[in-house]
Design a protein around this motif. Structure first.
Motif, PDB file in Angstrom:
ATOM      1  N   VAL A 237       0.857  -1.181   0.000  1.00 52.09           N
ATOM      2  CA  VAL A 237       0.000   0.000   0.000  1.00 52.09           C
ATOM      3  C   VAL A 237       0.893   1.231   0.000  1.00 52.09           C
ATOM      4  O   VAL A 237       1.867   1.321   0.751  1.00 52.09           O
ATOM      5  N   GLU A 238       0.577   2.158  -0.906  1.00 52.51           N
ATOM      6  CA  GLU A 238       1.340   3.396  -1.047  1.00 52.51           C
ATOM      7  C   GLU A 238       0.375   4.575  -0.941  1.00 52.51           C
ATOM      8  O   GLU A 238      -0.731   4.523  -1.493  1.00 52.51           O
ATOM      9  N   VAL A 239       0.806   5.606  -0.260  1.00 57.43           N
ATOM     10  CA  VAL A 239       0.004   6.829  -0.145  1.00 57.43           C
ATOM     11  C   VAL A 239       0.830   7.993  -0.647  1.00 57.43           C
ATOM     12  O   VAL A 239       1.955   8.217  -0.186  1.00 57.43           O
ATOM     13  N   ASN A 240       0.281   8.720  -1.614  1.00 53.36           N
ATOM     14  CA  ASN A 240       0.951   9.895  -2.167  1.00 53.36           C
ATOM     15  C   ASN A 240       0.057  11.108  -1.926  1.00 53.36           C
ATOM     16  O   ASN A 240      -1.038  11.200  -2.469  1.00 53.36           O
ATOM     17  N   SER A 241       0.524  12.009  -1.082  1.00 54.05           N
ATOM     18  CA  SER A 241      -0.247  13.200  -0.727  1.00 54.05           C
ATOM     19  C   SER A 241       0.191  14.379  -1.588  1.00 54.05           C
ATOM     20  O   SER A 241       1.358  14.778  -1.564  1.00 54.05           O
ATOM     21  N   GLN A 242      -0.742  14.930  -2.348  1.00 56.67           N
ATOM     22  CA  GLN A 242      -0.461  16.059  -3.233  1.00 56.67           C
ATOM     23  C   GLN A 242      -0.587  17.346  -2.410  1.00 56.67           C
ATOM     24  O   GLN A 242      -1.617  18.009  -2.398  1.00 56.67           O
ATOM     25  N   GLU A 243       0.480  17.668  -1.711  1.00 57.43           N
ATOM     26  CA  GLU A 243       0.473  18.725  -0.696  1.00 57.43           C
ATOM     27  C   GLU A 243      -0.004  20.065  -1.248  1.00 57.43           C
ATOM     28  O   GLU A 243       0.398  20.480  -2.335  1.00 57.43           O
ATOM     29  N   SER A 244      -0.836  20.738  -0.460  1.00 51.72           N
ATOM     30  CA  SER A 244      -1.420  22.004  -0.918  1.00 51.72           C
ATOM     31  C   SER A 244      -0.557  23.218  -0.586  1.00 51.72           C
ATOM     32  O   SER A 244      -0.691  24.257  -1.228  1.00 51.72           O
ATOM     33  N   ILE A 245       0.357  23.118   0.403  1.00 52.72           N
ATOM     34  CA  ILE A 245       1.170  24.277   0.775  1.00 52.72           C
ATOM     35  C   ILE A 245       2.663  24.038   0.556  1.00 52.72           C
ATOM     36  O   ILE A 245       3.477  24.897   0.863  1.00 52.72           O
ATOM     37  N   HIS A 246       3.014  22.864   0.029  1.00 53.81           N
ATOM     38  CA  HIS A 246       4.413  22.551  -0.247  1.00 53.81           C
ATOM     39  C   HIS A 246       4.616  22.344  -1.750  1.00 53.81           C
ATOM     40  O   HIS A 246       3.696  21.935  -2.454  1.00 53.81           O
ATOM     41  N   ASP A 247       5.833  22.577  -2.192  1.00 51.16           N
ATOM     42  CA  ASP A 247       6.167  22.346  -3.588  1.00 51.16           C
ATOM     43  C   ASP A 247       6.710  20.929  -3.774  1.00 51.16           C
ATOM     44  O   ASP A 247       7.694  20.698  -4.466  1.00 51.16           O
ATOM     45  N   HIS A 248       6.066  19.980  -3.113  1.00 53.50           N
ATOM     46  CA  HIS A 248       6.441  18.575  -3.231  1.00 53.50           C
ATOM     47  C   HIS A 248       5.270  17.730  -2.733  1.00 53.50           C
ATOM     48  O   HIS A 248       4.330  18.249  -2.128  1.00 53.50           O
ATOM     49  N   ASP A 249       5.325  16.439  -2.990  1.00 51.20           N
ATOM     50  CA  ASP A 249       4.356  15.494  -2.448  1.00 51.20           C
ATOM     51  C   ASP A 249       4.950  14.819  -1.220  1.00 51.20           C
ATOM     52  O   ASP A 249       6.171  14.740  -1.059  1.00 51.20           O
ATOM     53  N   ALA A 250       4.075  14.316  -0.357  1.00 54.54           N
ATOM     54  CA  ALA A 250       4.500  13.490   0.774  1.00 54.54           C
ATOM     55  C   ALA A 250       4.119  12.042   0.449  1.00 54.54           C
ATOM     56  O   ALA A 250       3.085  11.782  -0.160  1.00 54.54           O
ATOM     57  N   TYR A 251       4.936  11.090   0.901  1.00 51.42           N
ATOM     58  CA  TYR A 251       4.798   9.718   0.440  1.00 51.42           C
ATOM     59  C   TYR A 251       5.092   8.741   1.574  1.00 51.42           C
ATOM     60  O   TYR A 251       5.957   8.987   2.421  1.00 51.42           O
ATOM     61  N   ALA A 252       4.364   7.596   1.586  1.00 49.85           N
ATOM     62  CA  ALA A 252       4.643   6.524   2.537  1.00 49.85           C
ATOM     63  C   ALA A 252       4.213   5.204   1.893  1.00 49.85           C
ATOM     64  O   ALA A 252       3.289   5.158   1.086  1.00 49.85           O
ATOM     65  N   SER A 253       4.884   4.105   2.280  1.00 48.96           N
ATOM     66  CA  SER A 253       4.605   2.798   1.680  1.00 48.96           C
ATOM     67  C   SER A 253       4.859   1.690   2.686  1.00 48.96           C
ATOM     68  O   SER A 253       5.791   1.773   3.495  1.00 48.96           O
ATOM     69  N   ILE A 254       4.017   0.651   2.639  1.00 49.76           N
ATOM     70  CA  ILE A 254       4.216  -0.561   3.432  1.00 49.76           C
ATOM     71  C   ILE A 254       3.968  -1.762   2.520  1.00 49.76           C
ATOM     72  O   ILE A 254       2.988  -1.808   1.788  1.00 49.76           O
ATOM     73  N   GLU A 255       4.856  -2.743   2.585  1.00 53.53           N
ATOM     74  CA  GLU A 255       4.715  -3.993   1.842  1.00 53.53           C
ATOM     75  C   GLU A 255       4.865  -5.152   2.819  1.00 53.53           C
ATOM     76  O   GLU A 255       5.749  -5.131   3.677  1.00 53.53           O
ATOM     77  N   LYS A 256       3.977  -6.152   2.705  1.00 58.41           N
ATOM     78  CA  LYS A 256       4.013  -7.224   3.709  1.00 58.41           C
ATOM     79  C   LYS A 256       3.473  -8.529   3.143  1.00 58.41           C
ATOM     80  O   LYS A 256       2.483  -8.544   2.417  1.00 58.41           O
ATOM     81  N   VAL A 257       4.119  -9.638   3.525  1.00 57.80           N
ATOM     82  CA  VAL A 257       3.595 -10.967   3.265  1.00 57.80           C
ATOM     83  C   VAL A 257       2.703 -11.334   4.446  1.00 57.80           C
ATOM     84  O   VAL A 257       3.168 -11.404   5.588  1.00 57.80           O
ATOM     85  N   VAL A 258       1.421 -11.550   4.187  1.00 60.41           N
ATOM     86  CA  VAL A 258       0.482 -11.882   5.256  1.00 60.41           C
ATOM     87  C   VAL A 258       0.487 -13.374   5.518  1.00 60.41           C
ATOM     88  O   VAL A 258       0.529 -13.836   6.655  1.00 60.41           O
ATOM     89  N   ARG A 259       0.421 -14.165   4.444  1.00 64.31           N
ATOM     90  CA  ARG A 259       0.536 -15.623   4.545  1.00 64.31           C
ATOM     91  C   ARG A 259       1.201 -16.133   3.279  1.00 64.31           C
ATOM     92  O   ARG A 259       0.847 -15.735   2.184  1.00 64.31           O
ATOM     93  N   PRO A 260       2.235 -16.985   3.408  1.00 67.05           N
ATOM     94  CA  PRO A 260       2.992 -17.449   2.236  1.00 67.05           C
ATOM     95  C   PRO A 260       2.103 -18.201   1.250  1.00 67.05           C
ATOM     96  O   PRO A 260       1.115 -18.807   1.635  1.00 67.05           O
TER      97      PRO A 260
END
Length: 260
Positions: A237-260
């Motif tokens: 899951v990735e989240v890309n925030s299109q920031e309204s007061i910054h000249d850049h985006d904010a970003y975060a990501s998590i990747e996980k194996v839940v069950r093989p």
């Protein structure tokens, strides 16, 4: 006529993937509320090619897709992959469907209906050491976020913006696109809508400011819900925030194996 594709290659090197891209065709997908939904897809289709052959037979890929007229699900997608592999005498075959998925969404106060469109992708592959195909389902969900820091330090306001939650998952059985959309929206400050009256704008704004969230909060909330989904084996899951007061985006990501 001479079959040039089957002649020896000048450079005898295996090719991992060769095929066609951006074919367009009508598509039927499963709809949780209505049973089926008609949409339009862009399709990439291909296979591997051994070092001994100069080229693949591109027309056979188009023929395989043209002969495939089914609802997009496990059984039908597997049949397409098996057909592609057979037509090309390949070891591996793959297909990617990119399509908009539509959901009717009622505004929070007036209940005014409007259609939301979500960009989706389904990738299927077969070959290698198993006859079992693998699938990757992806969806992009627009949401609203309010900055907790801005809300804490400002007396009368806080900056808010649209963010995109992108969920990718591998799964057992079947996963509804509606469930993934709900997970993404539930992790954000508020959903977004296609149609809002004044009462609805008030409700959405109040909901968002009551639930401020950094991109870190959104990605963790979505990951927690994906982790508890009974059908999901792996997710990113990735989240890309299109920031309204910054000249850049904010970003975060998590990747996980839940069950093989």
């Amino acid at each position: 006529m001479e079959d040039v594709q089957s002649t020896p290659a000048e450079v005898p090197m295996d090719i991992d993937r060769v095929g066609v891209k951006n074919l367009r065709l009508p598509l039927v997908v499963r709809d949780k509320a209505k049973g089926r939904q008609h949409t339009v897809a862009e399709v990439d289709l291909g296979a591997d090619l051994p070092a001994a052959f100069k080229g693949t037979h591109m027309s056979r890929l188009v023929e395989a897709l043209g002969a495939w007229k089914e609802t997009l699900d496990y059984k039908s997608l597997k049949s397409l992959l098996v057909d592609v592999r057979s037509r090309l005498a390949a070891q591996r075959a793959y297909v990617i469907f990119r399509f908009p998925y539509f959901m009717e969404k009622n505004a929070p106060s007036t209940r005014s209906p409007g259609l939301m469109s979500y960009a989706c992708r389904l990738t299927g592959e077969i070959g290698g050491d198993t006859e079992r195909p693998s699938f990757l389902l992806e969806v992009d969900v627009p949401v609203m976020t309010v900055c907790p820091c801005s809300l804490a330090i400002c007396e009368q306001a806080a900056h808010s913006q649209r963010a995109i939650v992108r969920i990718a998952c591998r799964f057992e059985g079947f996963v509804w696109l509606e469930d993934l959309v709900e997970i993404a929206e539930g992790a954000a400050s508020a959903p977004v809508y296609s149609l809002l009256k004044r009462e609805d704008e008030k409700a959405v704004t109040e909901q968002a400011f009551a639930n401020p969230a950094f991109v870190e909060d959104v990605v963790r909330g979505a990951a927690r819900s994906l982790e508890s989904h009974p059908g999901i084996r792996w997710f990113r899951v990735e989240v890309n925030s299109q920031e309204s007061i910054h000249d850049h985006d904010a970003y975060a990501s998590i990747e996980k194996v839940v069950r093989p």
